[in-house]
Design a protein around this motif. Structure first.
Motif: not given
Lengths: 148, 594
Positions: A93-97, B368, B372, B375, B426
């Protein structure tokens, strides 16, 4: 133990990722000793064992069964004996959270798992050779996420 | 204006009435006095005649006595003396009557006294001369003397009587004068009284009649309004009630009863009888609300449940307000309306909203998570592939190498798709933090992000001064990235792409489709010299997964412009595209000046 080795630990539940990780270090031919753990519980057991050799860099996957990466991070940072270990978050993941949460909780660098083996090697060699003291003092949210 | 109001007011009528009664009393009093005077005058006239007659009678009695005495003296017949003896009593009686009749005149009374003296004198001499004859001592000289004195006295009597009659005549004359003048005024006064009374009665009648007509009209209007109100209450499923605060009595409209499932006016209206219908769970609440009606003179709107006579539960909404009606009584009027359908509809809507919100959240989360998690295996495929290529590529047959290349490009495409989908979800996600941001900085960041491609394509990307706006910074940056990369992607092969961005302020009048609640907009135009597109697809290109080209010609996911549209909509703006085939495309963004 032999202090010439750089001790590196990886906690990741994914077998393939562990394989890529160890293979990458094998191919890098650096003076490293890599230990891998299948989940957070295994990792913490190892770290809390007095006989264990503490790693200089710990790679931590976030999404793991039993105990996830963030929980491990929190536990390590609370533990005076362990909180000196440099922690690299190693996640798909590279999510901001996730980036924000781990940054706030004291991780040193955030690595998004690359999709190219050569790139992986490049990243790992760079992370291992980082001067952590220097890196940590200039750490901010922008350079926390490792970019190649 | 004021006058007319006064004229119409009941106070005016009251004043009129009091004045009228006073005038009638006054004139009536005067008339009564006049009639009394008249009566007195006529009584006096008859009294005067009586006095005269009595005086005549008095003289004739005396004369009778004299005549009788004379007869006796001449004939010596005693029967002649009878009137003489009678006359004494008769004269006394007559005298007393005159005295009585003239008792209220001092002149006549004094005259009467003198008259009495002469009468006594006369009678005295008459009896003296009679005595002399009866005794037989007749003396010529003495008798003659007596006769002369008697005659003189008789003359005096006669004079006195005449005098009295004259006096009476004079009194009568003056009385008659008074009588006459009174007689002149009296009919006039009576006539006047009559006229005034008539006028007053007429005025009062006209006034009352007018009021009656007005009242009738008012009653007509009122009954029509009342009927209209009844109909309105039926149509709007509402009822009304009144509370007279002076008498503390309640009145319910017909429909109020119907709302409760009862026949109109089938029970006595009171707070208690109404409270009987209220749902037990809401009773305390309603009692609490209505408790302060009398002190606060107002009832704020509130909703509660009632149980109708047939057992059905309905929702009521009530409110009340204090009014002062014409009679000065304070009255609290209120309406109750059956809002059951509204309440149900609202509940349903709220429930739907909740469901929708949950669905939306789930969908976003699903989108999402799905992208995700997708990936993860993809990354492994690519990593394994990269190892295969770097280690064993040369060991593969030609077709094997071909297949590996195909797998690689498919994996690449899949990564792009997942990346864009993630981006799209997003953009949809909740947290929209608006910050005052310099769009020039966002533009530079976007350019930085696309640095490699710009350099590769030797593109020129330039913009004039962009505004500082309250935006969601990462989204606007994404918007620039997507639009610029879109232009770079669809550039002509042999010509270096030129992308120009310019900005100006317009008002909502300048473009027909702009709504007028925001008066000013920034119009940001992104113009390129690429392959363009046919104007007929101008709307289609913003739809998710819509592509105008085969994926072999131009790589793309069909998500980028959909994201752009979403971002602009998040900022309450509009995005349009203009294209000319083979000449270039222009994207126009309208963002409201906050």
């Amino acid at each position: 133990m032999n202090t010439d080795f750089i001790n590196i630990c990886l906690a990741d539940d994914d077998e393939d990722d562990r394989l890529f990780f160890t293979d990458a270090f094998d191919e890098l031919k650096m003076n490293t000793k890599v230990s891998t753990f299948n989940d957070g519980v295994e990792l913490m057991n190892y770290l809390n064992n007095e006989d264990s050799v503490l790693p200089s860099v710990l790679f931590l996957d976030l999404n793991m069964p039993k105990k996830n990466g963030v929980e491990c991070l929190l536990e390590i940072k609370k533990n005076e004996k362990l909180n000196g270990i440099a922690i690299a978050i190693y996640s798909t993941s590279s999510s901001e959270e996730h980036i924000e949460e781990t940054f706030i909780n004291g991780a040193n660098i955030y690595i998004k798992k690359p999709n190219d083996f050569e790139e992986l090697k490049k990243i790992l060699s760079e992370v291992v050779t980082i001067n952590w003291q220097y890196h940590t003092s200039g750490l901010n949210k922008d350079n926390f996420l490792m970019r190649m | 204006m004021k006058y007319t109001q006064l004229h119409k007011s009941p106070v005016f009528l009251k004043i009129m009435f009091v004045i009228s009664v006073a005038i009638i009393f006054f004139i009536g009093g005067i008339t009564f006095k006049h009639i009394t005077v008249l009566k007195k005058s006529s009584a006096f006239v008859s009294n005067s005649y009586e006095v005269n007659a009595e005086l005549e009678r008095l003289i004739s009695y005396i004369k009778d006595a004299e005549t009788g005495q004379r007869g006796y003296i001449l004939s010596n017949d005693k029967s002649f003396l009878e009137p003489y003896y009678n006359s004494r009593v008769l004269v006394r009686k007559s005298y007393e009557r005159v005295s009585k009749l003239t008792s209220n005149s001092r002149t006549q009374q004094s005259n009467l006294k003198k008259l009495l003296y002469f009468i006594n004198k006369k009678q005295n001499y008459l009896s003296k001369s009679l005595y002399m004859i009866e005794q037989g001592k007749f003396e010529k000289n003495t008798f003659k003397n007596y006769s002369i004195i008697g005659k003189q006295t008789m003359d005096s009597i006669r004079f006195k009587v005449e005098d009295m009659m004259k006096t009476q005549q004079m009194l009568l004359k003056s009385r008659q004068h008074d009588y006459k003048s009174t007689m002149n005024y009296t009919p006039l006064l009576i006539y006047l009284t009559l006229i005034v009374t008539l006028i007053l009665i007429t005025v009062a009648f006209i006034k009352m009649n007018n009021n009656l007509v007005l009242l009738k009209n008012t009653i007509n209007t009122l009954s029509v309004a009342n009927e209209a109100n009844n109909l309105a209450e039926i149509v709007s499923r509402s009822g009304s009630w009144q509370l007279n605060l002076e008498t503390e009595t309640y009145t319910f409209s017909d429909n109020e009863y119907r709302l409760l499932g009862c026949e109109p006016q089938s029970f006595e209206a009171s707070l208690e009888s109404f409270l009987n219908f209220i749902h037990p769970e809401d009773l305390e609440f309603v009692v609490q609300k209505t408790k302060n009606i009398l002190t606060e003179n107002d009832l704020a709107p509130f909703t509660f449940r009632i149980i109708r006579k047939d057992g059905e539960i309905r929702y009521f909404r009530a409110l009340g307000r204090m009014v002062s009606i014409a009679s000065g009584d304070k009255t609290l009027i209120g309406t109750t309306s059956d809002v059951t359908e509204e309440v149900y509809a609202q509940n349903l809507m709220e429930e739907r909203n909740r469901e929708l919100e949950i669905n939306n959240k789930e969908l976003t989360a699903f989108n999402y998570i799905a992208s995700h998690d997708l990936q993860e295996p993809l990354r492994k495929i690519e990593t394994f592939l990269s190892r295969l290529i770097s280690k064993d590529y040369n060991n593969l047959s030609k077709s094997g190498q071909q297949s590996v290349s195909s797998i690689q490009s498919s994996a690449n495409r899949m990564r792009n798709l997942i990346h864009d989908l993630l981006q799209f979800s997003r953009t949809n996600k909740g947290e929209k933090v608006f910050e005052e941001t310099d769009l020039n900085v966002l533009f530079e960041n976007a350019k930085q992000e696309l640095n490699q491609i710009i350099e590769d394509k030797k593109a020129i990307v330039e913009s004039d001064e962009l505004p500082i706006l309250k935006v969601i910074p990462f989204q606007i940056q994404q918007l620039f990235i997507n639009l610029i990369s879109n232009s770079l992607k669809y550039s002509k092969v042999e010509i270096a792409p030129i992308i120009k961005i310019n900005t100006r302020i317009i008002t909502h009048n300048d473009e027909e489709f702009l709504p007028n609640h925001n008066s000013k907009y920034y119009k940001i135009t992104i113009e390129d010299n690429g392959i363009g597109f046919d104007q007929q697809y101008a709307k289609k290109i913003f739809i998710l997964f819509n592509r105008l080209h085969n994926k072999n010609e131009y790589e793309g996911t069909g998500i980028g412009l959909a994201i752009c549209k979403k971002i602009v909509e998040n900022h309450k703006g509009f995005i349009l595209a203009n294209g000319t085939h083979n000449e270039g495309a222009t994207f126009i963004i309208y963002l409201p000046v906050s």
